[in-house]
Design a protein around this motif. Structure first.
Motif, PDB file in Angstrom:
ATOM      1  N   PHE A 316     -26.210 -57.920 -61.787  1.00 57.59           N
ATOM      2  CA  PHE A 316     -25.457 -56.756 -61.323  1.00 57.59           C
ATOM      3  C   PHE A 316     -24.542 -57.124 -60.142  1.00 57.59           C
ATOM      4  N   ASP A 317     -23.339 -56.548 -60.206  1.00 58.04           N
ATOM      5  CA  ASP A 317     -22.331 -56.827 -59.178  1.00 58.04           C
ATOM      6  C   ASP A 317     -21.576 -55.565 -58.805  1.00 58.04           C
ATOM      7  N   ASP A 318     -22.296 -54.443 -58.739  1.00 60.09           N
ATOM      8  CA  ASP A 318     -21.684 -53.196 -58.272  1.00 60.09           C
ATOM      9  C   ASP A 318     -21.760 -53.152 -56.749  1.00 60.09           C
ATOM     10  N   ASP A 319     -20.937 -52.319 -56.141  1.00 60.80           N
ATOM     11  CA  ASP A 319     -20.907 -52.257 -54.681  1.00 60.80           C
ATOM     12  C   ASP A 319     -22.250 -51.868 -54.085  1.00 60.80           C
ATOM     13  N   ARG A 322     -25.991 -54.971 -56.081  1.00 62.02           N
ATOM     14  CA  ARG A 322     -25.559 -56.358 -56.293  1.00 62.02           C
ATOM     15  C   ARG A 322     -26.757 -57.287 -56.128  1.00 62.02           C
ATOM     16  N   GLN A 324     -28.248 -60.487 -55.049  1.00 63.38           N
ATOM     17  CA  GLN A 324     -27.778 -61.574 -54.185  1.00 63.38           C
ATOM     18  C   GLN A 324     -28.904 -62.063 -53.269  1.00 63.38           C
ATOM     19  N   GLY A 338     -30.016 -56.513 -58.889  1.00 69.78           N
ATOM     20  CA  GLY A 338     -29.360 -55.472 -58.107  1.00 69.78           C
ATOM     21  C   GLY A 338     -29.986 -55.265 -56.744  1.00 69.78           C
ATOM     22  N   THR A 340     -31.042 -57.171 -52.676  1.00 72.97           N
ATOM     23  CA  THR A 340     -30.553 -58.112 -51.678  1.00 72.97           C
ATOM     24  C   THR A 340     -31.730 -58.813 -51.006  1.00 72.97           C
ATOM     25  N   SER A 354     -33.722 -53.178 -58.381  1.00 70.37           N
ATOM     26  CA  SER A 354     -32.487 -52.586 -57.854  1.00 70.37           C
ATOM     27  C   SER A 354     -32.712 -51.772 -56.583  1.00 70.37           C
TER      28      SER A 354
END
Length: 426
Positions: A316-319, A322, A324, A338, A340, A354
């Protein structure tokens, strides 16, 4: 600073290592690690994303070309035994190589448990004699470091020692937790005291003491003689540091071997990860740009058993969603979906779902962190299922109601604390 000069022809070094048996004392519970050792011995505790603590002394032996190794087990050893059997079966018996598991087994008296570090070796003295080593290297199984034992063996022989003790420099205020040596300018030990109130200073130094690493090189015959003498002594606690070493200092050659980088002459990396705070800090150190312990050094690899897992995945790379990981170490089989992860270390097969955040934390294998969680400065034990919306590490008072919180504010989370049934840890 004490100086080591162990220049020896490589052929002689190889001869020394071939005639050495290493014994790793791996029977301790490690109660200061709290619930992390409820179901496993301390040497079996995971470390560094994919290793166990015992992998470090074992790897040091292999990399030092010492390939006759005994592991003395005791407390809740099943996890440790399985790890050794799965990951350390590559040595070749045809060449006289082995990693043998040596549990407490009433070989010499009615006691079923090893009574102390010296007794653990004494209980296996018949096995050692049958293998006829020239030297016996005794190692603690619960420290993190990389060390060339062949250099210490060479130093032992050069100085014609009966016993050589590996040592590190520690600040005086920390020395009360160690066995501390008083040495002369030639590194000969003049006194050895366990956990002294007033530790002796190093020669020519202020506020620094010389502490034992729990690493000993013995001439085999000398070791057997002292073990038998100690076993016959009433009132002995059967311990190397408390009993055997102090009793031999006056009559025999006992030397200190400072654990220094042979190129820079500086103190080498060594960590006792025996508390929750120390364990967390040592794992966090690995995340640094240039950590003191280099796990990427191909000249001194740390060997282990590692399950075959797929690569780590970030999706997932939505604002607002994401996947990461920043300033972190992420092991195989992990899925950051999704979520961090910042300045954290994730062992294998961890899933972070997420909208969750993980900061400054150590997450052991097979943990699932549900959505909308926030985890900060925590150690999450193996197989925990973190419920959706859980917040850890932001309110100490709330954390103390549910979890174990260390003096340094590290939150330890186990399945039992979450109401999840568990009676065994691999």
């Amino acid at each position: 600073m004490l100086v080591v000069n162990s220049q020896q022809p490589q052929r002689r070094i190889n001869e020394l290592t071939r005639n050495t048996i290493a014994l790793i004392l791996a029977g301790g519970r490690g109660s200061r690690l709290k619930q992390m050792t409820d179901w496993r011995a301390k040497p079996a505790v995971p470390f560094g994303g994919k290793f166990r603590i015992i992998d470090f002394p074992l790897s040091n032996c292999i990399n030092s070309d010492i390939r006759k190794i005994g592991i003395l087990t005791q407390y809740k050893a099943d996890s440790l035994i399985r790890h050794v059997q799965q990951g350390w079966g590559f040595l070749r018996g045809e060449f006289g190589e082995y990693v043998d598991l040596m549990p407490a087994q009433q070989r010499h008296d009615e006691h079923s448990w090893y009574q102390g570090t010296a007794d653990a070796v004494f209980q296996n003295i018949d096995i050692l004699r049958a293998r006829n080593p020239e030297f016996v290297l005794v190692l603690a199984g619960d420290h993190i470091y990389k060390m060339d034992y062949s250099a210490m063996l060479a130093d032992h022989v050069i100085n014609k020692a009966d016993l050589t003790i590996g040592c590190i420099e520690v600040p005086l205020e920390e020395a009360r937790a160690f066995g501390v040596m008083d040495v002369d300018d030639n590194r000969r030990v003049r006194a050895f005291v366990e956990k002294p109130e007033n530790p002796p200073l190093m020669p020519g130094r202020e506020n620094t003491a010389l502490a034992s690493m729990g690493i000993y090189v013995f001439n085999a015959g000398f070791l057997f003689e002292q073990l038998i003498k100690d076993a016959d002594s009433k009132g002995s606690s059967r311990d190397f540091g408390k009993d055997i070493i102090p009793s031999v200092i006056e009559k025999y050659r006992i030397n200190a071997y400072p654990f220094l980088d042979l190129q820079s002459g500086q103190q080498s990396y060594w960590r006792d990860v025996g508390t929750i705070d120390a364990y967390w800090a040592a794992n966090m150190e690995l995340i640094g740009v240039k950590p003191d312990l280099n796990l990427y050094d191909n000249t001194w690899p740390i060997w282990t058993y590692q399950a075959q897992t797929p690569p780590a995945k970030f999706v997932f790379d939505d604002d607002d969603r994401r996947g990461q990981a920043i300033d972190s170490m992420v092991s195989g089989g992990c899925v950051i979906s999704g979520a961090t992860v910042r300045h954290s270390l994730l062992f294998s097969e961890v899933r972070v779902n997420s909208y969750s955040e993980v900061n400054d934390s150590v997450i052991l294998p097979e943990v699932n962190i549900a959505r909308h969680c926030r985890i900060t400065k925590a150690i999450v034990e193996k197989a925990c299922q973190i419920p959706e919306g859980t917040v850890i590490g932001e309110d100490r008072a709330e954390d103390e109601k549910r979890f174990q919180v260390s003096e340094g504010g590290v939150v330890l989370v186990t399945p039992e604390m979450l109401g999840q049934r568990r009676h065994y840890v691999r």
